[in-house]
Design a protein around this motif. Structure first.
Motif, short mmCIF file in Angstrom:
data_model
loop_
_atom_site.label_atom_id
_atom_site.label_comp_id
_atom_site.label_asym_id
_atom_site.label_seq_id
_atom_site.Cartn_x
_atom_site.Cartn_y
_atom_site.Cartn_z
N VAL A 47 0.83 -1.20 0.00
CA VAL A 47 0.00 0.00 0.00
C VAL A 47 0.87 1.25 0.00
CG1 VAL A 47 -1.70 1.31 1.32
CG2 VAL A 47 -1.92 -1.17 1.12
N GLY A 48 1.97 1.21 0.77
CA GLY A 48 2.86 2.36 0.84
C GLY A 48 3.61 2.62 -0.45
N ASN A 49 3.69 1.64 -1.33
CA ASN A 49 4.42 1.79 -2.59
C ASN A 49 3.50 2.05 -3.77
OD1 ASN A 49 7.39 1.39 -2.18
ND2 ASN A 49 6.67 -0.48 -1.18
N LEU A 50 2.28 2.52 -3.50
CA LEU A 50 1.35 2.78 -4.60
C LEU A 50 1.90 3.85 -5.56
CD1 LEU A 50 -2.13 2.74 -2.81
CD2 LEU A 50 -1.20 1.06 -4.41
N ILE A 51 2.63 4.84 -5.00
CA ILE A 51 3.21 5.87 -5.86
C ILE A 51 4.23 5.26 -6.81
CG2 ILE A 51 4.62 7.97 -5.87
CD1 ILE A 51 3.32 8.77 -3.27
N ASN A 52 5.04 4.33 -6.29
CA ASN A 52 6.02 3.66 -7.15
C ASN A 52 5.34 2.85 -8.24
OD1 ASN A 52 8.21 4.65 -5.69
ND2 ASN A 52 8.16 2.97 -4.24
N PHE A 53 4.24 2.18 -7.89
CA PHE A 53 3.50 1.41 -8.89
C PHE A 53 2.93 2.34 -9.97
CE2 PHE A 53 2.84 -1.69 -5.26
CZ PHE A 53 3.80 -2.57 -5.73
N ALA A 54 2.46 3.52 -9.55
CA ALA A 54 1.90 4.46 -10.53
C ALA A 54 2.99 5.10 -11.38
CB ALA A 54 1.11 5.55 -9.79
N LEU A 55 4.19 5.25 -10.82
CA LEU A 55 5.28 5.87 -11.56
C LEU A 55 5.89 4.93 -12.61
CD1 LEU A 55 7.09 8.37 -11.81
CD2 LEU A 55 8.56 7.40 -10.04
N ALA A 56 5.81 3.64 -12.36
CA ALA A 56 6.43 2.67 -13.26
C ALA A 56 5.91 2.76 -14.70
CB ALA A 56 6.24 1.25 -12.71
N PRO A 57 4.61 2.85 -14.96
CA PRO A 57 4.16 2.96 -16.36
C PRO A 57 4.66 4.23 -17.06
CG PRO A 57 2.33 2.34 -14.93
CD PRO A 57 3.46 2.72 -14.04
N VAL A 58 4.81 5.31 -16.30
CA VAL A 58 5.32 6.56 -16.90
C VAL A 58 6.77 6.36 -17.35
CG1 VAL A 58 5.80 9.00 -16.50
CG2 VAL A 58 3.77 7.93 -15.47
N LEU A 59 7.59 5.76 -16.47
CA LEU A 59 8.98 5.49 -16.82
C LEU A 59 9.05 4.52 -18.00
CD1 LEU A 59 10.49 5.09 -13.23
CD2 LEU A 59 10.72 7.06 -14.76
N ALA A 60 8.20 3.50 -17.97
CA ALA A 60 8.21 2.51 -19.06
C ALA A 60 7.84 3.17 -20.39
CB ALA A 60 7.25 1.37 -18.74
N PHE A 61 6.92 4.13 -20.37
CA PHE A 61 6.51 4.82 -21.61
C PHE A 61 7.72 5.51 -22.25
CE2 PHE A 61 5.34 8.82 -23.64
CZ PHE A 61 4.45 8.38 -24.60
N TYR A 62 8.47 6.27 -21.46
CA TYR A 62 9.61 7.00 -22.02
C TYR A 62 10.73 6.07 -22.44
CZ TYR A 62 7.44 11.39 -20.69
OH TYR A 62 6.58 12.44 -20.61
N ILE A 63 10.90 4.95 -21.71
CA ILE A 63 11.93 3.99 -22.11
C ILE A 63 11.57 3.36 -23.45
CG2 ILE A 63 13.03 1.79 -21.53
CD1 ILE A 63 12.77 2.57 -18.59
N MET A 64 10.31 2.92 -23.60
CA MET A 64 9.89 2.29 -24.85
C MET A 64 9.88 3.28 -26.01
SD MET A 64 6.92 -0.51 -23.92
CE MET A 64 5.93 0.57 -22.89
N LYS A 65 9.50 4.53 -25.73
CA LYS A 65 9.44 5.53 -26.81
C LYS A 65 10.82 5.81 -27.39
CE LYS A 65 8.89 9.95 -25.86
NZ LYS A 65 9.94 10.66 -26.66
N ASP A 66 11.82 5.85 -26.54
CA ASP A 66 13.18 6.18 -26.99
C ASP A 66 14.12 4.99 -26.87
OD1 ASP A 66 12.44 8.86 -27.45
OD2 ASP A 66 12.72 9.35 -25.34
N LEU A 67 13.60 3.79 -26.99
CA LEU A 67 14.44 2.61 -26.76
C LEU A 67 15.56 2.50 -27.79
CD1 LEU A 67 14.84 0.18 -24.96
CD2 LEU A 67 13.33 -1.13 -26.45
N GLN A 68 15.24 2.72 -29.05
CA GLN A 68 16.28 2.62 -30.08
C GLN A 68 17.35 3.69 -29.92
OE1 GLN A 68 16.66 0.04 -32.02
NE2 GLN A 68 14.80 -0.82 -31.13
N PRO A 69 17.00 4.97 -29.71
CA PRO A 69 18.05 5.96 -29.43
C PRO A 69 18.88 5.62 -28.20
CG PRO A 69 16.01 7.07 -30.02
CD PRO A 69 15.68 5.62 -29.88
N ILE A 70 18.24 5.06 -27.17
CA ILE A 70 18.99 4.68 -25.97
C ILE A 70 20.01 3.59 -26.31
CG2 ILE A 70 18.80 3.56 -23.71
CD1 ILE A 70 16.11 5.01 -23.37
N LYS A 71 19.57 2.60 -27.10
CA LYS A 71 20.49 1.53 -27.50
C LYS A 71 21.64 2.07 -28.34
CE LYS A 71 17.23 -2.36 -27.45
NZ LYS A 71 16.57 -3.40 -28.28
N LYS A 72 21.31 2.96 -29.28
CA LYS A 72 22.36 3.53 -30.14
C LYS A 72 23.35 4.36 -29.32
CE LYS A 72 19.61 3.68 -34.38
NZ LYS A 72 18.97 4.55 -35.40
N ARG A 73 22.83 5.11 -28.36
CA ARG A 73 23.71 5.91 -27.52
C ARG A 73 24.63 5.02 -26.69
NH1 ARG A 73 26.86 10.14 -26.98
NH2 ARG A 73 27.03 10.86 -24.83
#
Length: 343
Positions: A154-180
């Motif tokens: 219950v105390g980590n609900l903020i972390n659970f809600a933050l995970a999809p936001v982080l995953a969105f940006y990772i997936m959106k820029d995954l290829q540039p991240i790999k190239k970098r």
């Protein structure tokens, strides 16, 4: 020129300093790792679908948003059906706990009385009584840990809600991240680093996708089987049995204990039916489900897995048991790579 005047030496020392500084920084923010770990899990689960949609002409951002919408609809539907049932079962369990506690206390007192009335030597009776009290203390400790775990979730609900936001940006820029990342690798070891990264990525992907698939299947089968034999709290016990599958070898036993214990408090016949149901499900999981989904994806000997689980559980508890196998698999790849280069 002396070695301490060479630029290569200064470069190595500078990189070593930066790595040490980065390791210390990660240690300081270790409490923030949970959302990043959850985000990486989401990336491994969803990115193959995003790639497939992108190859069919959908833009990457649109593919991620469409997939998120579908996941939200599915999860919301499941929660709308499952959460009320889980809450009702938790309320029923809370109301039934005093009765269960009285039954357990009666059983313990009966056992103690039998030992007291038996012709056992006093020293042996004392040892048995101490073991019985130790068992009671352990059960209370397990109950407290379970409550602490629920509060932590219950105390980590903020972390659970933050995970999809982080995953969105990772997936959106995954290829540039790999190239970098690839651009930072020295050319002379580029092929080796890429091969090592691919092997590690394959192991982690198999663990995340494969084991979570097994968790869902075993959880559904267990919940349905418990409901079929007439066990109370079937949905909740099915979730526990499914999540326990994340721990190889010991997971099925850990997941079966609560169901068998609750059934035993009701009747021995119900406990026998639950044991048979668990046995059938584990035979299906061990001989059909896991081999087809996982195969030998970890590439580890069973003895190595058992030792890793024992060590992880001893050092870090349940979290250590969950992470022990993938970490050892990654370490095996790294050690094999270094050994290959040294020969």
């Amino acid at each position: 020129m002396p070695w301490w005047n060479e630029k290569q030496t200064y470069r190595i020392l500078f990189i070593t300093f930066l790595l040490g500084l980065a390791a210390y920084f990660l240690y300081l923010i270790r409490g923030l790792f949970l959302p990043f770990i959850l985000a990486i899990v989401l990336v491994y689960l969803l990115n193959p679908i995003v790639d497939r949609m992108e190859r069919r002409g959908t833009s990457r951002v649109a593919a991620i948003l469409i997939l998120y919408l579908g996941v939200v609809i599915i999860v919301t539907s499941v929660l709308m059906y499952g959460i009320p049932r889980m809450i009702n079962q938790l309320e029923s369990l809370g109301q039934a706990i005093p009765a269960y506690t009285d039954q357990v206390e009666g059983m313990v007192q009966s056992i103690q009385q039998r030992f007291a009335d038996s012709a056992l030597p006093p020293g042996l009776q004392q040892i048995l009584n101490e073991r019985i009290r130790w068992g009671e203390a352990k059960l209370m400790e397990i109950a407290r840990k379970a409550a602490d775990l629920l509060l932590a979730l219950v105390g980590n609900l903020i972390n659970f809600a933050l995970a999809p936001v982080l995953a969105f940006y990772i997936m959106k820029d995954l290829q540039p991240i790999k190239k970098r990342g690839a651009s930072l690798v020295p050319p002379r070891c580029y092929n080796d680093v890429c091969r090592l990264a691919k092997e590690i990525d394959h192991v982690i992907a198999c663990f995340v996708r494969g084991h979570l698939t097994v968790v869902v299947i075993v959880g559904i089968l267990s919940g349905a089987a418990f409901a079929l034999v007439g066990l109370e709290f079937a949905a909740m016990l099915g979730v526990i049995a499914g999540l326990a599958e994340l721990i190889p070898y010991f997971g099925p036993l850990i997941g079966a204990v609560p169901a068998v214990a609750l059934a035993l408090l009701e009747s021995k016949w119900l406990a026998l039916k639950v044991i048979v149901a668990v046995f059938i499900i584990q035979q299906l999981e061990g001989s059909i489900i896991s081999p087809r989904i996982l195969g030998n994806s970890m590439g580890l000997h069973p003895l190595t897995i058992i030792v890793a689980l024992l060590a992880g559980g001893h050092l870090f508890g349940i979290a250590g048991m969950l992470l022990a196998v993938p970490l050892v698999a990654v370490a095996r790849i790294g050690i094999g790579f270094v050994w290959e280069k040294l020969n």
